[in-house]
Design a protein around this motif. Structure first.
Motif, PDB file in Angstrom:
ATOM      1  N   LYS A 219     -43.350 -24.748 -41.913  1.00 19.93           N
ATOM      2  CA  LYS A 219     -42.270 -25.669 -42.271  1.00 19.93           C
ATOM      3  C   LYS A 219     -41.601 -26.103 -40.970  1.00 19.93           C
ATOM      4  O   LYS A 219     -40.870 -25.349 -40.348  1.00 19.93           O
ATOM      5  CB  LYS A 219     -41.247 -25.009 -43.195  1.00 19.93           C
ATOM      6  N   HIS A 220     -41.903 -27.320 -40.554  1.00 16.90           N
ATOM      7  CA  HIS A 220     -41.354 -27.854 -39.309  1.00 16.90           C
ATOM      8  C   HIS A 220     -39.913 -28.307 -39.502  1.00 16.90           C
ATOM      9  O   HIS A 220     -39.081 -28.118 -38.639  1.00 16.90           O
ATOM     10  CB  HIS A 220     -42.230 -28.996 -38.794  1.00 16.90           C
ATOM     11  N   HIS A 221     -39.647 -28.945 -40.643  1.00 16.01           N
ATOM     12  CA  HIS A 221     -38.305 -29.305 -41.088  1.00 16.01           C
ATOM     13  C   HIS A 221     -38.407 -29.683 -42.562  1.00 16.01           C
ATOM     14  O   HIS A 221     -39.496 -29.590 -43.147  1.00 16.01           O
ATOM     15  CB  HIS A 221     -37.659 -30.397 -40.221  1.00 16.01           C
ATOM     16  N   ASP A 222     -37.324 -30.083 -43.163  1.00 14.95           N
ATOM     17  CA  ASP A 222     -37.297 -30.302 -44.620  1.00 14.95           C
ATOM     18  C   ASP A 222     -38.287 -31.341 -45.125  1.00 14.95           C
ATOM     19  O   ASP A 222     -38.686 -31.298 -46.283  1.00 14.95           O
ATOM     20  CB  ASP A 222     -35.885 -30.690 -45.083  1.00 14.95           C
ATOM     21  N   THR A 223     -38.655 -32.288 -44.282  1.00 20.44           N
ATOM     22  CA  THR A 223     -39.569 -33.342 -44.738  1.00 20.44           C
ATOM     23  C   THR A 223     -40.928 -33.279 -44.042  1.00 20.44           C
ATOM     24  O   THR A 223     -41.688 -34.236 -44.092  1.00 20.44           O
ATOM     25  CB  THR A 223     -38.950 -34.737 -44.527  1.00 20.44           C
ATOM     26  N   LEU A 224     -41.233 -32.149 -43.411  1.00 20.14           N
ATOM     27  CA  LEU A 224     -42.555 -31.965 -42.807  1.00 20.14           C
ATOM     28  C   LEU A 224     -42.979 -30.510 -42.980  1.00 20.14           C
ATOM     29  O   LEU A 224     -42.582 -29.630 -42.219  1.00 20.14           O
ATOM     30  CB  LEU A 224     -42.564 -32.362 -41.328  1.00 20.14           C
ATOM     31  N   ILE A 225     -43.754 -30.306 -44.039  1.00 19.72           N
ATOM     32  CA  ILE A 225     -44.235 -28.970 -44.382  1.00 19.72           C
ATOM     33  C   ILE A 225     -45.757 -29.010 -44.387  1.00 19.72           C
ATOM     34  O   ILE A 225     -46.361 -29.670 -45.234  1.00 19.72           O
ATOM     35  CB  ILE A 225     -43.690 -28.534 -45.761  1.00 19.72           C
ATOM     36  N   ASP A 226     -46.366 -28.328 -43.439  1.00 19.42           N
ATOM     37  CA  ASP A 226     -47.824 -28.282 -43.302  1.00 19.42           C
ATOM     38  C   ASP A 226     -48.365 -27.060 -44.036  1.00 19.42           C
ATOM     39  O   ASP A 226     -48.301 -25.945 -43.524  1.00 19.42           O
ATOM     40  CB  ASP A 226     -48.216 -28.157 -41.820  1.00 19.42           C
ATOM     41  N   ASN A 227     -48.872 -27.254 -45.229  1.00 20.19           N
ATOM     42  CA  ASN A 227     -49.535 -26.194 -45.973  1.00 20.19           C
ATOM     43  C   ASN A 227     -51.019 -26.542 -46.024  1.00 20.19           C
ATOM     44  O   ASN A 227     -51.415 -27.453 -46.758  1.00 20.19           O
ATOM     45  CB  ASN A 227     -48.946 -26.052 -47.378  1.00 20.19           C
ATOM     46  N   GLU A 228     -51.798 -25.824 -45.229  1.00 21.52           N
ATOM     47  CA  GLU A 228     -53.191 -26.212 -45.009  1.00 21.52           C
ATOM     48  C   GLU A 228     -54.124 -25.013 -45.050  1.00 21.52           C
ATOM     49  O   GLU A 228     -53.718 -23.882 -44.798  1.00 21.52           O
ATOM     50  CB  GLU A 228     -53.332 -26.891 -43.644  1.00 21.52           C
ATOM     51  N   PHE A 229     -55.375 -25.317 -45.344  1.00 17.73           N
ATOM     52  CA  PHE A 229     -56.461 -24.368 -45.174  1.00 17.73           C
ATOM     53  C   PHE A 229     -57.340 -24.934 -44.067  1.00 17.73           C
ATOM     54  O   PHE A 229     -57.935 -26.003 -44.229  1.00 17.73           O
ATOM     55  CB  PHE A 229     -57.252 -24.190 -46.474  1.00 17.73           C
ATOM     56  N   HIS A 230     -57.383 -24.218 -42.925  1.00 16.97           N
ATOM     57  CA  HIS A 230     -58.173 -24.658 -41.772  1.00 16.97           C
ATOM     58  C   HIS A 230     -59.605 -24.148 -41.909  1.00 16.97           C
ATOM     59  O   HIS A 230     -59.859 -22.955 -41.768  1.00 16.97           O
ATOM     60  CB  HIS A 230     -57.590 -24.103 -40.466  1.00 16.97           C
ATOM     61  N   HIS A 231     -60.535 -25.037 -42.174  1.00 19.94           N
ATOM     62  CA  HIS A 231     -61.959 -24.703 -42.182  1.00 19.94           C
ATOM     63  C   HIS A 231     -62.385 -24.733 -40.715  1.00 19.94           C
ATOM     64  O   HIS A 231     -62.387 -25.799 -40.085  1.00 19.94           O
ATOM     65  CB  HIS A 231     -62.739 -25.713 -43.019  1.00 19.94           C
ATOM     66  N   THR A 232     -62.714 -23.575 -40.188  1.00 18.36           N
ATOM     67  CA  THR A 232     -62.851 -23.408 -38.743  1.00 18.36           C
ATOM     68  C   THR A 232     -64.307 -23.197 -38.337  1.00 18.36           C
ATOM     69  O   THR A 232     -65.009 -22.372 -38.930  1.00 18.36           O
ATOM     70  CB  THR A 232     -61.963 -22.240 -38.282  1.00 18.36           C
TER      71      THR A 232
END
Length: 183
Positions: free
Chosen positions: A107-120
């Motif tokens: 959660k970078h701030h209230d309007t930027l939330i990166d919820n990801e699955f990184h396929h590496t």
């Protein structure tokens, strides 16, 4: 660039819905990304310095290539596309070794939330650094760093991750350990 993404649940399963990347980030909807780590047989890892205009972690060093998996796109084709776009390199699927999928919630701030699955993935870099063509709006710089120096900078400095995107230490340790098995 705003692109359409397939939305997944908190376990990484498809939900059957899509959303623009901007909406997914605004609402914290889970989606898939690709991370591709390039290494050389000399024991170097290719690092990318993120562009200054990036919403998250501008000018920090990060994975060789990364990007979002577009709606309807396979993970492998997304990886191949991102590699071509960001560093100008054509890679075949057979040259990509998947090493895992890593859940990341930032959660970078209230309007930027990166919820990801990184396929590496890992892939051997078989061209010189000078042969790579960086995508100017995504990549400020590229460099090769010895895996031992990379590990030292990540885990023995007084200010951990000061120059790097703060992925989890488990993520970095997995990537480093797996690259070491290739050398």
């Amino acid at each position: 660039m705003d692109e359409l993404l397939d939305i997944i649940d908190t376990n990484g399963n498809p939900t059957g819905t899509t959303a623009l990347k901007s909406k997914a980030h605004r609402l914290g909807l889970f989606h898939a990304t690709v991370h591709i780590w390039f290494y050389t047989k000399n024991g170097d890892v290719l690092l990318q310095q993120r562009a200054q205009n990036k919403d998250t972690y501008p000018l920090l060093w990060d994975v060789s290539v990364a990007g979002h998996v577009g709606s309807g796109e396979t993970v492998a084709l997304s990886a191949i596309r991102e590699i071509k776009e960001e560093i100008g390199l054509t890679v075949r699927e057979a040259n990509l070794e998947k090493i895992g999928v890593f859940k990341s919630m930032q959660k970078h701030h209230d309007t930027l939330i990166d919820n990801e699955f990184h396929h590496t993935f890992l892939s051997e870099l078989k061209v010189t650094l000078q042969a790579l063509e960086k995508q100017e709006n995504e990549v400020t710089d590229l460099k090769l760093l010895s895996i031992s120096e990379f590990e030292k900078e990540l885990f023995t400095s007084n200010i951990q991750y000061r120059n790097y995107v703060p992925h989890s230490s488990a993520y970095y340790k997995t990537v480093i350990a797996t690259i070491k098995t290739k050398l």
